[in-house]
Design a protein around this motif. Structure first.
Motif, mmCIF file in Angstrom:
data_model
loop_
_atom_site.group_PDB
_atom_site.id
_atom_site.type_symbol
_atom_site.label_atom_id
_atom_site.label_comp_id
_atom_site.label_asym_id
_atom_site.label_seq_id
_atom_site.Cartn_x
_atom_site.Cartn_y
_atom_site.Cartn_z
ATOM 1 N N THR A 242 4.020 -5.085 3.366
ATOM 2 C CA THR A 242 2.915 -6.016 3.602
ATOM 3 C C THR A 242 1.912 -6.036 2.458
ATOM 4 N N ARG A 243 2.026 -5.113 1.549
ATOM 5 C CA ARG A 243 1.147 -5.087 0.387
ATOM 6 C C ARG A 243 1.839 -4.326 -0.725
ATOM 7 N N GLY B 71 3.182 2.905 1.323
ATOM 8 C CA GLY B 71 2.428 3.393 2.468
ATOM 9 C C GLY B 71 2.186 2.402 3.576
ATOM 10 N N ASP B 72 2.587 1.145 3.436
ATOM 11 C CA ASP B 72 2.266 0.153 4.471
ATOM 12 C C ASP B 72 3.463 -0.785 4.634
ATOM 13 N N GLU B 73 4.300 -0.530 5.667
ATOM 14 C CA GLU B 73 5.461 -1.356 5.918
ATOM 15 C C GLU B 73 5.399 -1.933 7.333
ATOM 16 N N GLU C 87 -6.992 -4.476 -0.544
ATOM 17 C CA GLU C 87 -7.268 -3.206 0.103
ATOM 18 C C GLU C 87 -7.223 -2.056 -0.905
ATOM 19 N N THR C 88 -7.898 -0.973 -0.571
ATOM 20 C CA THR C 88 -7.890 0.225 -1.396
ATOM 21 C C THR C 88 -7.741 1.448 -0.497
ATOM 22 N N ALA D 135 -6.641 3.977 -5.193
ATOM 23 C CA ALA D 135 -5.453 3.144 -5.411
ATOM 24 C C ALA D 135 -5.737 1.755 -4.851
ATOM 25 N N GLU D 136 -5.454 0.726 -5.654
ATOM 26 C CA GLU D 136 -5.739 -0.653 -5.259
ATOM 27 C C GLU D 136 -4.443 -1.402 -4.965
ATOM 28 N N PHE D 137 -4.515 -2.317 -3.991
ATOM 29 C CA PHE D 137 -3.348 -3.098 -3.583
ATOM 30 C C PHE D 137 -3.612 -4.584 -3.784
ATOM 31 N N ASP D 138 -2.510 -5.356 -3.824
ATOM 32 C CA ASP D 138 -2.637 -6.769 -4.191
ATOM 33 C C ASP D 138 -3.308 -7.606 -3.116
#
Length: 381
Positions: free
Chosen positions: A283-284, A274-276, A330-331, A324-327
């Motif tokens: 990016t995550r 979801g985040d490019e 962020e959530t 949903a958690e990211f490295d």
């Protein structure tokens, strides 16, 4: 119902070239300790309960619940989504047939659902049984064979017979489609004893058990299954004023297509895309959760805690969400909804419930959302 877009899988009426447990979803009982209730056939009450316990309200069903009565709740009818149309849901095994009867759903054959095929489909999710609507039906006048729509049902009954639930959903619409759910505390257990509830007023308790559900969609047709583990924590001593603190967690959820093929990893890969950046780099990265065997699982379902979630009759209603958690810390909220439950037993030994959660499906564009309807039965540990 005006917003359901009819049928993605069939073009009109095209001619087609171990254990569910228990006897039936028990019909309401009468006599000492019971109030009549309803099993969803429209015989008594068809409106939501007017409650002062806060939001969300309880689903429609038993109008005068008590700690010592059978309580039946069913999905409220929603003309926009199609929910709540399934009525008179009954499990049939009086002749050993292992079948389900579902009324008021169009194009599901003769209303009889049979156990799923464990080789070509899904027969079991955890300890709960899966049933399929007929694929074809016959015109009684001409004998012509006609195709039907895709319907599936999940049935769960506790080991004591005190509680049970059923869920019916369709995969033949490009909206959520017609279906329904029912969950209940029965009037009698499997040994014929009257079911009572004695709620403690002190101490905490942990409950664990199975969870299974069906996913349907807006923006596309199709149907998927999900199974996992449910856990509830109950604080019987707080909140004060007769309220109890409750928390529901659903973990280790794995996703399957309608034929039983696991698709959890593909779903998680889409959720993590979801985040490019403009150059296509990520990016995550999604923080993957795994079960005890190392299998990737969906993000955990968590509770919203409120002081008026539970009442003295053992009924519970509250909100849930999926994160949903990211490295990078962020959530995102990948799902939100509501769950309903009923506590049962002299020792408050078991809880039955149903949740409904919606969210964006990351595998498609923002116009595609999922609806997950799942049932659980948990036991005091």
């Amino acid at each position: 119902m005006t917003r359901i877009l009819l049928l993605i899988l069939c073009l009109g009426f095209v001619a087609a070239c171990d254990s569910g447990g228990g006897d039936v979803l028990q019909s309401p009982t009468t006599g000492e300790g019971t109030d009549g209730g309803t099993d969803g056939d429209g015989g008594t009450d068809e409106t939501p309960i007017d409650s002062t316990r806060g939001t969300p309200d309880l689903p429609p069903g038993t109008t005068n619940p008590t700690p010592n009565s059978q309580i039946v709740r069913r999905e409220e009818r929603d003309e926009e989504t199609g929910g709540g149309y399934a009525t008179n849901i009954r499990y049939l095994n009086d002749e050993g047939q292992d079948e389900f009867f579902v009324d008021n759903i169009a194009f599901d054959g003769n209303n009889i659902y049979t156990r799923g095929d464990p080789v070509t489909g899904v027969a079991q999710l955890g300890s709960f049984a899966v049933y399929e609507g007929a694929e074809t039906t016959e015109d009684p006048v001409t004998g012509t064979t006609l195709r039907t729509f895709t319907y599936r049902a999940i049935y769960g009954r506790s080991t004591t017979g005190e509680t049970e639930f059923a869920i019916v959903r369709s995969g033949s619409y490009v909206d959520y489609g017609f279906g329904g759910f029912v969950y209940q505390r029965n009037g009698f257990d499997d040994d014929g004893n009257e079911v009572r509830l004695v709620l403690p007023d002190d101490g905490d308790a942990r409950y664990t058990g199975d969870y299974a559900g069906i996913r349907v969609f807006t923006g596309r047709g199709g149907l998927e299954y999900v199974e996992g583990d449910a856990e509830m924590i109950v604080d019987f001593k707080d909140f004060n004023d007769g309220n109890r603190g409750v928390a529901l967690f659903v973990s280790n959820r794995r996703l399957y297509d309608i034929n039983g093929t696991e698709i959890t990893r593909a779903y998680l890969d889409a959720l993590g895309r979801g985040d490019e950046a403009d150059d296509g780099t990520t990016t995550r990265s999604l923080v993957l959760e795994t079960d005890a065997d190392g299998n990737p699982v969906l993000p955990r379902i968590r509770p919203v805690i409120s002081p008026d979630d539970a009442d003295s009759n053992g009924e519970i209603a509250s909100e849930i969400f999926e994160i949903a958690e990211f490295d990078n810390g962020e959530t995102i909220e990948s799902g939100e909804g509501t769950y309903y439950a009923i506590i049962s037993g002299d020792d408050a030994g078991e809880i039955v419930g149903v949740l409904v959660m919606t969210g964006n499906d990351p595998r498609f564009d923002d116009s595609t959302t999922y609806q997950e309807t799942g049932g659980f039965i948990v036991y005091r540990q």
